[in-house]
Design a protein around this motif. Structure first.
Motif, PDB file in Angstrom:
ATOM      1  N   TRP A   1      31.855  52.284  35.484  1.00 13.07           N
ATOM      2  CA  TRP A   1      33.446  51.690  35.965  1.00 13.07           C
ATOM      3  C   TRP A   1      33.898  52.824  35.872  1.00 13.07           C
ATOM      4  CZ3 TRP A   1      33.968  46.656  33.288  1.00 13.07           C
ATOM      5  CH2 TRP A   1      33.740  45.288  33.655  1.00 13.07           C
ATOM      6  N   GLU A   2      34.149  53.904  34.209  1.00 11.54           N
ATOM      7  CA  GLU A   2      35.349  54.843  34.956  1.00 11.54           C
ATOM      8  C   GLU A   2      34.195  56.016  35.657  1.00 11.54           C
ATOM      9  OE1 GLU A   2      36.934  57.997  30.867  1.00 11.54           O
ATOM     10  OE2 GLU A   2      35.261  55.982  30.440  1.00 11.54           O
ATOM     11  N   ARG A   3      33.011  56.335  35.586  1.00 11.16           N
ATOM     12  CA  ARG A   3      32.928  57.261  36.526  1.00 11.16           C
ATOM     13  C   ARG A   3      33.248  56.916  38.024  1.00 11.16           C
ATOM     14  NH1 ARG A   3      27.789  56.710  33.680  1.00 11.16           N
ATOM     15  NH2 ARG A   3      26.838  55.154  34.834  1.00 11.16           N
ATOM     16  N   GLN A   4      33.536  56.028  38.360  1.00  7.37           N
ATOM     17  CA  GLN A   4      33.910  55.438  40.041  1.00  7.37           C
ATOM     18  C   GLN A   4      35.602  55.562  39.982  1.00  7.37           C
ATOM     19  OE1 GLN A   4      32.018  51.606  41.791  1.00  7.37           O
ATOM     20  NE2 GLN A   4      30.995  51.424  39.544  1.00  7.37           N
ATOM     21  N   LEU A   5      35.964  55.910  38.783  1.00  8.39           N
ATOM     22  CA  LEU A   5      37.805  56.074  39.109  1.00  8.39           C
ATOM     23  C   LEU A   5      37.469  57.034  39.564  1.00  8.39           C
ATOM     24  CD1 LEU A   5      39.010  55.131  35.629  1.00  8.39           C
ATOM     25  CD2 LEU A   5      38.581  53.837  37.688  1.00  8.39           C
ATOM     26  N   PRO A   6      38.914  57.023  40.512  1.00  5.92           N
ATOM     27  CA  PRO A   6      39.786  59.036  40.817  1.00  5.92           C
ATOM     28  C   PRO A   6      39.928  59.435  40.164  1.00  5.92           C
ATOM     29  CG  PRO A   6      40.399  56.886  42.511  1.00  5.92           C
ATOM     30  CD  PRO A   6      39.383  56.139  41.215  1.00  5.92           C
ATOM     31  N   ALA A   7      40.129  61.085  40.428  1.00  7.38           N
ATOM     32  CA  ALA A   7      40.428  61.931  39.735  1.00  7.38           C
ATOM     33  C   ALA A   7      41.541  61.973  39.359  1.00  7.38           C
ATOM     34  CB  ALA A   7      40.259  63.747  40.359  1.00  7.38           C
ATOM     35  N   GLY A   8      42.526  61.955  37.831  1.00  8.52           N
ATOM     36  CA  GLY A   8      43.523  62.075  37.468  1.00  8.52           C
ATOM     37  C   GLY A   8      43.647  60.625  36.857  1.00  8.52           C
ATOM     38  N   ARG A   9      42.937  59.485  37.069  1.00 10.08           N
ATOM     39  CA  ARG A   9      43.136  57.907  36.293  1.00 10.08           C
ATOM     40  C   ARG A   9      43.122  58.481  35.196  1.00 10.08           C
ATOM     41  NH1 ARG A   9      44.564  58.252  40.999  1.00 10.08           N
ATOM     42  NH2 ARG A   9      44.650  56.372  42.389  1.00 10.08           N
ATOM     43  N   THR A  10      43.948  57.388  34.439  1.00 11.44           N
ATOM     44  CA  THR A  10      43.968  56.945  32.321  1.00 11.44           C
ATOM     45  C   THR A  10      42.983  56.094  32.675  1.00 11.44           C
ATOM     46  OG1 THR A  10      46.011  57.585  32.954  1.00 11.44           O
ATOM     47  CG2 THR A  10      44.820  56.732  30.494  1.00 11.44           C
ATOM     48  N   ALA A  11      42.221  55.932  32.635  1.00 16.00           N
ATOM     49  CA  ALA A  11      41.283  54.542  32.217  1.00 16.00           C
ATOM     50  C   ALA A  11      41.702  54.059  30.422  1.00 16.00           C
ATOM     51  CB  ALA A  11      39.757  54.729  31.710  1.00 16.00           C
ATOM     52  N   LEU A  12      41.622  53.216  30.140  1.00 15.54           N
ATOM     53  CA  LEU A  12      41.992  52.548  28.472  1.00 15.54           C
ATOM     54  C   LEU A  12      41.281  51.241  27.881  1.00 15.54           C
ATOM     55  CD1 LEU A  12      45.774  52.256  28.708  1.00 15.54           C
ATOM     56  CD2 LEU A  12      44.286  53.725  27.637  1.00 15.54           C
TER      57      LEU A  12
ATOM     58  N   ARG B   1      42.312  39.142  41.298  1.00 17.55           N
ATOM     59  CA  ARG B   1      42.441  39.254  42.881  1.00 17.55           C
ATOM     60  C   ARG B   1      41.075  39.234  43.731  1.00 17.55           C
ATOM     61  NH1 ARG B   1      47.809  38.156  44.544  1.00 17.55           N
ATOM     62  NH2 ARG B   1      49.072  38.502  42.985  1.00 17.55           N
ATOM     63  N   VAL B   2      39.869  40.234  42.382  1.00 20.55           N
ATOM     64  CA  VAL B   2      38.845  40.156  43.552  1.00 20.55           C
ATOM     65  C   VAL B   2      37.663  40.125  42.504  1.00 20.55           C
ATOM     66  CG1 VAL B   2      37.562  42.714  44.384  1.00 20.55           C
ATOM     67  CG2 VAL B   2      39.811  42.342  44.816  1.00 20.55           C
ATOM     68  N   PHE B   3      36.763  39.548  42.891  1.00 24.97           N
ATOM     69  CA  PHE B   3      35.637  38.805  42.530  1.00 24.97           C
ATOM     70  C   PHE B   3      34.225  39.699  42.737  1.00 24.97           C
ATOM     71  CE2 PHE B   3      38.509  35.267  42.599  1.00 24.97           C
ATOM     72  CZ  PHE B   3      38.758  34.674  40.884  1.00 24.97           C
ATOM     73  N   LEU B   4      33.514  40.484  41.413  1.00 30.97           N
ATOM     74  CA  LEU B   4      32.281  40.670  41.468  1.00 30.97           C
ATOM     75  C   LEU B   4      31.547  40.616  40.773  1.00 30.97           C
ATOM     76  CD1 LEU B   4      34.060  44.611  42.184  1.00 30.97           C
ATOM     77  CD2 LEU B   4      33.144  43.106  44.416  1.00 30.97           C
ATOM     78  N   SER B   5      29.803  40.449  41.239  1.00 29.43           N
ATOM     79  CA  SER B   5      28.818  41.312  40.602  1.00 29.43           C
ATOM     80  C   SER B   5      28.667  41.768  39.622  1.00 29.43           C
ATOM     81  CB  SER B   5      27.683  40.229  41.341  1.00 29.43           C
ATOM     82  OG  SER B   5      27.877  41.114  42.461  1.00 29.43           O
ATOM     83  N   TYR B   6      27.963  41.803  38.642  1.00 32.96           N
ATOM     84  CA  TYR B   6      27.221  43.153  37.770  1.00 32.96           C
ATOM     85  C   TYR B   6      26.915  44.044  38.614  1.00 32.96           C
ATOM     86  CZ  TYR B   6      29.082  40.254  33.366  1.00 32.96           C
ATOM     87  OH  TYR B   6      29.205  39.533  32.046  1.00 32.96           O
ATOM     88  N   GLU B   7      25.807  43.998  39.677  1.00 31.64           N
ATOM     89  CA  GLU B   7      25.833  44.843  40.365  1.00 31.64           C
ATOM     90  C   GLU B   7      26.798  45.736  41.569  1.00 31.64           C
ATOM     91  OE1 GLU B   7      24.104  42.075  40.152  1.00 31.64           O
ATOM     92  OE2 GLU B   7      22.759  42.432  38.817  1.00 31.64           O
ATOM     93  N   GLU B   8      27.535  44.329  42.269  1.00 32.48           N
ATOM     94  CA  GLU B   8      28.484  44.772  43.072  1.00 32.48           C
ATOM     95  C   GLU B   8      29.259  46.059  42.476  1.00 32.48           C
ATOM     96  OE1 GLU B   8      28.683  41.297  46.302  1.00 32.48           O
ATOM     97  OE2 GLU B   8      30.081  41.247  44.301  1.00 32.48           O
ATOM     98  N   SER B   9      29.328  46.048  41.213  1.00 34.71           N
ATOM     99  CA  SER B   9      30.949  46.807  39.860  1.00 34.71           C
ATOM    100  C   SER B   9      30.025  47.728  39.977  1.00 34.71           C
ATOM    101  CB  SER B   9      31.644  45.785  38.784  1.00 34.71           C
ATOM    102  OG  SER B   9      30.701  45.830  38.047  1.00 34.71           O
ATOM    103  N   ALA B  10      29.387  48.018  39.757  1.00 37.87           N
ATOM    104  CA  ALA B  10      28.231  49.978  39.802  1.00 37.87           C
ATOM    105  C   ALA B  10      28.656  50.200  40.955  1.00 37.87           C
ATOM    106  CB  ALA B  10      27.447  49.623  38.835  1.00 37.87           C
ATOM    107  N   ALA B  11      29.205  49.830  42.293  1.00 40.21           N
ATOM    108  CA  ALA B  11      28.744  50.352  43.342  1.00 40.21           C
ATOM    109  C   ALA B  11      30.351  50.343  44.593  1.00 40.21           C
ATOM    110  CB  ALA B  11      28.181  50.153  44.026  1.00 40.21           C
ATOM    111  N   ARG B  12      31.298  49.214  43.879  1.00 38.45           N
ATOM    112  CA  ARG B  12      32.203  49.188  44.753  1.00 38.45           C
ATOM    113  C   ARG B  12      33.417  49.484  44.485  1.00 38.45           C
ATOM    114  NH1 ARG B  12      31.795  43.431  47.803  1.00 38.45           N
ATOM    115  NH2 ARG B  12      33.341  44.747  48.791  1.00 38.45           N
ATOM    116  N   LEU B  13      33.583  49.517  42.442  1.00 40.28           N
ATOM    117  CA  LEU B  13      35.068  49.912  42.303  1.00 40.28           C
ATOM    118  C   LEU B  13      35.689  50.790  43.110  1.00 40.28           C
ATOM    119  CD1 LEU B  13      34.304  49.176  38.651  1.00 40.28           C
ATOM    120  CD2 LEU B  13      35.423  47.844  40.198  1.00 40.28           C
TER     121      LEU B  13
END
Length: 593
Positions: free
Chosen positions: A18-29, A88-100
């Motif tokens: 998940w964290e690899r898909q975050l835009p640059a500068g985002r704080t991940a907790l 607000r959004v429902f994703l499967s585990y496979e979808e969360s690895a690509a669509r976040l």
């Protein structure tokens, strides 16, 4: 300020994806005991990416944040969350690895809008409430205050201990449960504890530099700026703080103090805020003095090491006399500097082993001096001069021995000839040639004793080269611009004649045929350097080309070549062999006398 993203899962590999898909500068907790220690307040904006398995571990304060629910489709928790509108959004585990990456900006915008709406609702609710009754203020004990002042002065030399003393005082003077100090660095503000950091261009910095006031997370007393209030409340929630106290210096933010809730659970009142302002002002002065004292300690250590390893130094006032331990040569230089008002220097010699200097101090009218014991250098210089002198004598002796030995062969034949017997004509011709060599040798020896009498003057190296080419029969290549040097023309002519004649003699039957001398220059004014190159086939010069072997006779017994090298050294030049366009060339450089 970018909206923080909460990665609510116990699976480290899934959180990394998940964290690899975050835009640059985002704080991940991530989930943990220290996640939002102070809870959330109205106006806190965050996006929660929730693993269905980790839903029970999610703090209750984050349930209101916009959520991206990740689970296994058609499983009981996933379908129940869908039916209840949990996210607000429902994703499967496979979808969360690509669509976040594509869904996250929309959810972030929704989180910001929702936080601003919550903030407005909370402000309206507080506006309808009556202000709480002011409670009696518990004045800090005077002993605690004096203990704080004593600890501050005692720990000024170390910033970490100084901040520890201020942290201890925040519990006694402000009743704060905890305190974090954000201090300015070149690229932003970093907490003295933990890893919290915010950059210099953060909206929080702009807000506090334009509104230097204490901000309370419970009652917003700042300007009506929803964006600024949202940024401040997000920081308060992330740091678990209730009160933010800026540390200011002429409109520039030097630091920020984040204070937690009061120990008794009550909100901070006006008296607490007044003490917080005094607290920040005292911290600013203490940090300034701490930096100065740290620099003084560093300078003191450097001075102590310098006194041990560097030359001795001395600074005197206008009417101050030199101490008795100062060497005599240094005292003489100090007196000379006061008399002449100029810098005096002394080099180490066998008579006195000190390298010293002294001069006036323009700011005070006093005198500075330094000296260094250099007896080892004097000894090394004497030994080096002795070795150089012996090497020079050896070179001259071998050269003269070779020249005289060759010239005396035919004359020795005349000496041992029995009287009355005629000699072959070849012997007489050889004797005449050897006598001519002895005459040339005598001329070279006479030139050696007159080298120190040289009178340098301006001369054009092109003219000297053309004169040598005409006299010795070789081609000369010169440029259109003159090559003027302040040099001794007579000596340069002797040097070039000896070098060219020796090269021509070493070429055998070729002589000076197909031999060329090129003249160029580089630099201007006093930095002008004449560059001469000898080009041709079968070049050979004693001691230069080919390179001399160890133990060989210097200059192969030619005193003219020896003199030519010395004349080039007097003109700060040199001679060596190097590659050229037509093969190996002999390169000569000549500078000002």
């Amino acid at each position: 300020m970018p909206t923080p993203v909460i990665l609510a899962t116990n699976d480290a590999a899934l959180a990394d994806a998940w964290e690899r898909q975050l835009p640059a500068g985002r704080t991940a907790l991530r989930l943990g005991a220290q996640l939002l220690p102070g809870g959330t307040t109205p106006g806190f904006a965050a996006v929660v990416i929730l693993d269905a398995v980790a839903e029970p571990a999610l703090p209750p304060g984050l349930a209101r944040c916009p959520t991206i629910f990740v689970g296994e489709p058609r499983s009981l928790p996933f379908e129940q969350a869908k039916l209840s509108g949990r996210a607000r959004v429902f994703l499967s585990y496979e979808e969360s690895a690509a669509r976040l990456r594509e869904l996250l900006p929309l959810v972030e915008e929704l989180a910001e809008k929702q936080s601003m709406l919550d903030l407005m609702v909370e402000r309206g609710r507080r506006a309808g409430q009556t202000r709480p009754v002011v409670r009696p203020v518990a004045t800090p004990d005077a002993a605690d205050l004096w203990d704080f002042v004593e600890g501050t002065i005692e720990n000024l030399e170390a910033r970490d201990r100084l901040l520890g003393e201020f942290r201890r005082a925040s519990r006694h003077l402000l009743r704060a449960s905890h305190a974090v100090f954000f201090l300015r660095e070149p690229d932003g503000f970093r907490a003295d504890r933990g890893t919290s950091f915010f950059p210099s261009d953060d909206p929080l910095v702009f807000f506090f530099e334009n509104h230097p006031a204490v901000i309370d997370g419970t009652n917003w007393d700042g300007p009506a700026d929803p964006i600024a209030e949202l940024a401040v409340r997000n920081r308060l929630a992330l740091w678990g703080a209730r009160l933010l106290v800026p540390v200011h210096d002429n409109g520039r933010l030097l630091g920020l103090i984040a204070l937690g809730v009061r120990d008794d659970g009550e909100p901070y009142d006006e008296a607490d805020r007044g003490r917080a302002v005094f607290f920040a002002r005292l911290l600013r002065h203490a940090l300034t003095k701490s930096a100065q004292i740290s620099r003084l300690h560093l300078v003191s250590e450097q001075v102590a090491l310098g006194a041990k390893y560097l030359p001795s130094t001395l600074v005197l006032g206008p009417d101050e006399n030199a101490p008795r331990h100062v060497p005599l040569i240094v005292r003489d230089l100090i007196g000379e500097a006061r008399r002449t008002r100029e810098v005096g220097r002394a080099a180490p010699t066998e008579a006195q082993p000190f390298r010293a200097a002294a001069g006036l101090i323009a700011e005070t009218g006093g005198v500075w001096a330094f000296w260094q014991e250099a007896s080892g250098e004097v000894h090394d210089a004497v030994a080096r001069q002795r070795a150089e002198r012996l090497a020079l004598l050896r070179e001259i002796a071998l050269t003269l021995n070779h020249e005289l030995g060759n010239a005396l062969v035919s004359l020795a034949t005349l000496r041992f000839n029995p009287s009355g017997q005629p000699l072959p004509p070849a012997i007489f011709e050889a004797a005449k040639s050897d006598v001519a060599k002895l005459e040339a040798l005598n001329n070279h020896v006479a030139l050696m004793q007159s080298l120190h009498e040289a009178s340098p003057a301006a001369c054009d190296v092109r003219e000297i080269a053309q004169q040598m080419g005409h006299a010795l029969g070789l081609r000369v290549e010169v440029g259109p611009d003159p090559v003027v040097l302040h040099a001794c023309r007579k000596h340069l002519e002797v040097a070039l004649r000896a070098l060219i004649a020796s090269i021509a003699e070493n070429r055998g039957d070729l002589g000076a045929r197909e031999l060329a001398l090129q003249v160029r220059s580089t630099g201007t004014g006093a930095e002008t350097t004449a560059l001469l190159s000898l080009k041709g086939r079968q070049l050979e010069l004693e001691g230069i080309l080919p390179e001399p072997a160890e133990g060989s006779i210097p200059n192969q017994g030619r005193l003219g070549v020896f003199l030519a090298k010395e004349i080039l050294r007097l003109h700060h030049g040199e001679i060596h062999a190097g590659p050229g366009m037509e093969g190996t060339e002999i390169l000569i450089s000549i500078r000002q006398w």
